[in-house]
Motif scaffolding. Sequence first.
Motif, PDB file in Angstrom:
ATOM      1  N   ARG A  54      10.139  -0.661  10.794  1.00  0.00           N
ATOM      2  CA  ARG A  54      10.918  -0.568   9.545  1.00  0.00           C
ATOM      3  C   ARG A  54      11.304  -1.990   9.131  1.00  0.00           C
ATOM      4  N   GLN A  55      10.378  -2.651   8.464  1.00  0.00           N
ATOM      5  CA  GLN A  55      10.585  -4.019   7.996  1.00  0.00           C
ATOM      6  C   GLN A  55      10.183  -4.061   6.528  1.00  0.00           C
ATOM      7  N   ALA A  56      11.069  -4.530   5.691  1.00  0.00           N
ATOM      8  CA  ALA A  56      10.831  -4.539   4.241  1.00  0.00           C
ATOM      9  C   ALA A  56       9.499  -5.197   3.899  1.00  0.00           C
ATOM     10  N   GLY A  57       8.676  -4.476   3.130  1.00  0.00           N
ATOM     11  CA  GLY A  57       7.406  -5.010   2.650  1.00  0.00           C
ATOM     12  C   GLY A  57       6.267  -5.019   3.651  1.00  0.00           C
ATOM     13  N   ALA A  58       6.514  -4.647   4.896  1.00  0.00           N
ATOM     14  CA  ALA A  58       5.470  -4.719   5.918  1.00  0.00           C
ATOM     15  C   ALA A  58       4.501  -3.543   5.868  1.00  0.00           C
ATOM     16  N   ASN A  59       4.947  -2.406   5.348  1.00  0.00           N
ATOM     17  CA  ASN A  59       4.124  -1.203   5.283  1.00  0.00           C
ATOM     18  C   ASN A  59       4.067  -0.753   3.831  1.00  0.00           C
ATOM     19  N   ASP A  60       2.866  -0.637   3.285  1.00  0.00           N
ATOM     20  CA  ASP A  60       2.783  -0.289   1.876  1.00  0.00           C
ATOM     21  C   ASP A  60       1.464   0.391   1.571  1.00  0.00           C
ATOM     22  N   ILE A  61       1.460   1.116   0.479  1.00  0.00           N
ATOM     23  CA  ILE A  61       0.262   1.718  -0.085  1.00  0.00           C
ATOM     24  C   ILE A  61       0.268   1.351  -1.570  1.00  0.00           C
ATOM     25  N   LYS A  62      -0.837   0.793  -2.025  1.00  0.00           N
ATOM     26  CA  LYS A  62      -0.996   0.489  -3.449  1.00  0.00           C
ATOM     27  C   LYS A  62      -2.279   1.162  -3.915  1.00  0.00           C
ATOM     28  N   VAL A  63      -2.218   1.760  -5.084  1.00  0.00           N
ATOM     29  CA  VAL A  63      -3.372   2.466  -5.635  1.00  0.00           C
ATOM     30  C   VAL A  63      -3.817   1.745  -6.905  1.00  0.00           C
ATOM     31  N   PHE A  64      -5.137   1.522  -7.008  1.00  0.00           N
ATOM     32  CA  PHE A  64      -5.722   0.783  -8.125  1.00  0.00           C
ATOM     33  C   PHE A  64      -6.777   1.639  -8.821  1.00  0.00           C
ATOM     34  N   ASP A  65      -6.854   1.507 -10.151  1.00  0.00           N
ATOM     35  CA  ASP A  65      -7.891   2.226 -10.898  1.00  0.00           C
ATOM     36  C   ASP A  65      -9.206   1.449 -10.825  1.00  0.00           C
ATOM     37  N   ALA A  66     -10.251   1.977 -11.471  1.00  0.00           N
ATOM     38  CA  ALA A  66     -11.579   1.367 -11.403  1.00  0.00           C
ATOM     39  C   ALA A  66     -11.619  -0.043 -11.988  1.00  0.00           C
ATOM     40  N   ALA A  67     -10.703  -0.349 -12.905  1.00  0.00           N
ATOM     41  CA  ALA A  67     -10.652  -1.683 -13.504  1.00  0.00           C
ATOM     42  C   ALA A  67      -9.854  -2.670 -12.648  1.00  0.00           C
ATOM     43  N   GLY A  68      -9.279  -2.183 -11.548  1.00  0.00           N
ATOM     44  CA  GLY A  68      -8.497  -3.058 -10.673  1.00  0.00           C
ATOM     45  C   GLY A  68      -7.024  -3.137 -11.027  1.00  0.00           C
ATOM     46  N   ASN A  69      -6.567  -2.299 -11.950  1.00  0.00           N
ATOM     47  CA  ASN A  69      -5.150  -2.281 -12.330  1.00  0.00           C
ATOM     48  C   ASN A  69      -4.369  -1.402 -11.353  1.00  0.00           C
ATOM     49  N   GLU A  70      -3.239  -1.918 -10.885  1.00  0.00           N
ATOM     50  CA  GLU A  70      -2.404  -1.126  -9.982  1.00  0.00           C
ATOM     51  C   GLU A  70      -1.736  -0.001 -10.767  1.00  0.00           C
ATOM     52  N   VAL A  71      -1.814   1.227 -10.239  1.00  0.00           N
ATOM     53  CA  VAL A  71      -1.182   2.371 -10.901  1.00  0.00           C
ATOM     54  C   VAL A  71       0.109   2.792 -10.202  1.00  0.00           C
ATOM     55  N   THR A  72       0.320   2.374  -8.956  1.00  0.00           N
ATOM     56  CA  THR A  72       1.569   2.701  -8.267  1.00  0.00           C
ATOM     57  C   THR A  72       2.691   1.864  -8.869  1.00  0.00           C
ATOM     58  N   ARG A  73       3.867   2.493  -8.994  1.00  0.00           N
ATOM     59  CA  ARG A  73       4.996   1.810  -9.627  1.00  0.00           C
ATOM     60  C   ARG A  73       6.156   1.579  -8.671  1.00  0.00           C
ATOM     61  N   GLU A  74       6.059   2.130  -7.486  1.00  0.00           N
ATOM     62  CA  GLU A  74       7.137   1.969  -6.511  1.00  0.00           C
ATOM     63  C   GLU A  74       6.529   1.740  -5.135  1.00  0.00           C
ATOM     64  N   PRO A  75       7.288   1.151  -4.233  1.00  0.00           N
ATOM     65  CA  PRO A  75       6.744   0.895  -2.895  1.00  0.00           C
ATOM     66  C   PRO A  75       6.611   2.188  -2.096  1.00  0.00           C
ATOM     67  N   ALA A  76       5.728   2.148  -1.121  1.00  0.00           N
ATOM     68  CA  ALA A  76       5.555   3.280  -0.212  1.00  0.00           C
ATOM     69  C   ALA A  76       6.784   3.398   0.687  1.00  0.00           C
ATOM     70  N   VAL A  77       6.997   4.593   1.219  1.00  0.00           N
ATOM     71  CA  VAL A  77       8.142   4.828   2.095  1.00  0.00           C
ATOM     72  C   VAL A  77       7.680   5.456   3.398  1.00  0.00           C
ATOM     73  N   ILE A  78       8.366   5.061   4.473  1.00  0.00           N
ATOM     74  CA  ILE A  78       8.142   5.664   5.789  1.00  0.00           C
ATOM     75  C   ILE A  78       9.033   6.901   5.867  1.00  0.00           C
ATOM     76  N   ASP A  79       8.472   8.000   6.305  1.00  0.00           N
ATOM     77  CA  ASP A  79       9.232   9.237   6.465  1.00  0.00           C
ATOM     78  C   ASP A  79      10.347   9.006   7.488  1.00  0.00           C
ATOM     79  N   PRO A  80      11.598   9.294   7.158  1.00  0.00           N
ATOM     80  CA  PRO A  80      12.691   9.047   8.106  1.00  0.00           C
ATOM     81  C   PRO A  80      12.615   9.904   9.364  1.00  0.00           C
ATOM     82  N   ASN A  81      11.873  11.021   9.311  1.00  0.00           N
ATOM     83  CA  ASN A  81      11.739  11.896  10.473  1.00  0.00           C
ATOM     84  C   ASN A  81      10.445  11.690  11.249  1.00  0.00           C
ATOM     85  N   ASP A  82       9.535  10.884  10.710  1.00  0.00           N
ATOM     86  CA  ASP A  82       8.248  10.628  11.369  1.00  0.00           C
ATOM     87  C   ASP A  82       7.769   9.234  10.970  1.00  0.00           C
TER      88      ASP A  82
END
Length: 189
Positions: A54-82
Amino acid sequence: MRLAAALFAGLLGLVWATAAFAHAEPSRARPGDGAVLNEPPTDVVLVMTQEMARQAGANDIKVFDAAGNEVTREPAVIDPNDRRRLSVALPAGLAPGDYVVRWTTLSAEDGDTASGELRFRYDPAAAPNPGREVLQESLLGGGPTQAPPAAAVPRGEASGTGWVLAAAVGATMLIVGVGAGVVFSRRGE
């Protein structure tokens, strides 16, 4: 008795060597790698092989369209129970097309980083396909594994190199352990 102890030590060495080369990499993905979806996904969920730090910015998922534009608008989150489960929400109104999912992780178990990418397609007119949702089976009880497609291999890493090295080290330790057990058991005769 010594032979059994040596055999156990060799097997323990094999498990240790295999775990030492592991990273927090996806074992399961939703949508699956190579999936074809008729409805836009609401999120991307990855279940990793190890717990993530649990370190800020160390774990992330970003999704990009075919043109290479990022479509995700928020950072990924680790499930607090897993702490092996990482997810990111996708915006409503995702346009049909091909998407690349880029992930990065920091293992809580060994401090190693890992990264890679998966792909999916949203096409309302195409035949649906779940893709490969199971990316890696458990080492201690999973079924047969499939080789990942080239798109699932993390960039900058050779596919399977760590596992080959771990298997070689573990096998060597097993052979040495069994050999030592035979020598010691013959001395006691």
